[in-house]
Design an enzyme around this catalytic site. Structure first.
Site, PDB file in Angstrom:
ATOM      1  N   ILE A 123      -0.712   4.340   7.602  1.00 41.77           N
ATOM      2  CA  ILE A 123      -1.625   3.373   7.131  1.00 41.77           C
ATOM      3  C   ILE A 123      -2.560   4.071   6.207  1.00 41.77           C
ATOM      4  CG2 ILE A 123      -3.703   4.049   8.699  1.00 41.77           C
ATOM      5  CD1 ILE A 123      -4.614   1.104   8.426  1.00 41.77           C
ATOM      6  N   CYS A 124      -2.623   3.323   5.000  1.00 37.14           N
ATOM      7  CA  CYS A 124      -3.263   3.794   3.809  1.00 37.14           C
ATOM      8  C   CYS A 124      -2.808   5.101   3.180  1.00 37.14           C
ATOM      9  CB  CYS A 124      -4.943   4.505   4.199  1.00 37.14           C
ATOM     10  SG  CYS A 124      -6.174   4.753   2.699  1.00 37.14           S
TER      11      CYS A 124
END
Length: 207
Positions: free
Chosen positions: A105-106
């Site tokens: 994620i991210c």
């Protein structure tokens, strides 16, 4: 992945890791019988973006894909400011090649992009041009979605990706991948935590 390790999920931890991005994921995995173990570059403590001090359970060089059900990688400033976190991207490659899934994620998605792991897989991130800045070759596989799961091919492990504003969608994809909830309860879980749909609670509590 051996059956004896099916309940162990590994969460990568490093300085400034975005602790809110996996809170839903790790909390509900733990509530559903999984053990979450933290993995650092070493066993030295790290400090999250939220200022929490975390003592890793093991060092990265001790981690083996065969001992894990999933590797989770969160965002952190280090993904975009040097090569400090590159070893985690290399470990993600080892996991996927061994058939063990990875969830990123991210900023971790940018780390995987630089490692070439998104070139041939459907994926998402914060925005497409964030990944394009890495110079990766996977722009054609970018999906405008909250979170994406690519099942892999030829025995490769599945890969979940999401942007920094989608911790609930990220968790939903992980739960679906690991079979934590059946389809009905997974939908209810998402409606409860993403949409604040109180009617979904009864579905989750049902047998």
């Amino acid at each position: 992945m051996s059956s004896s390790s099916a309940g162990t999920v590994h969460l990568a931890v490093y300085d400034t890791f975005a602790d809110w991005e996996t809170g839903y994921t790790t909390a509900h995995l733990t509530q559903n019988g999984y053990t979450v173990r933290t993995v650092g570059l070493s066993r030295e403590p790290v400090t999250t973006m939220g200022g929490l001090r975390v003592q890793p359970d093991l060092a990265l060089d001790e981690l083996r894909a065969r001992d894990s059900a999933l590797l989770i990688l969160t965002g952190a400033s280090g993904w975009d400011t040097g090569e400090t976190l590159t070893p985690f991207a290399r470990t993600a490659r080892e996991f996927l090649e061994a058939g063990t899934p990875v969830a990123a994620i991210c900023g971790a998605t940018a780390g995987l992009a630089r490692e070439g792991l998104l070139d041939d897989r459907a994926h998402t991130s914060a925005v497409s041009f964030y990944l394009a800045a890495t110079g990766y070759a996977g722009g054609g596989r970018y999906v405008e979605a909250d979170a994406v799961t690519d099942a892999g091919a030829g025995g490769a492990g599945s890969l979940v990706t999401a942007g920094p504003t989608e911790p609930v969608a990220f968790a939903r994809e992980v739960f679906g991948l690991l079979g934590v909830y059946d389809a009905k309860k997974l939908d209810a879980w998402y409606r409860l935590f993403h949409d604040s749909d109180a009617s979904a609670y009864e579905v989750l509590q049902g047998e």
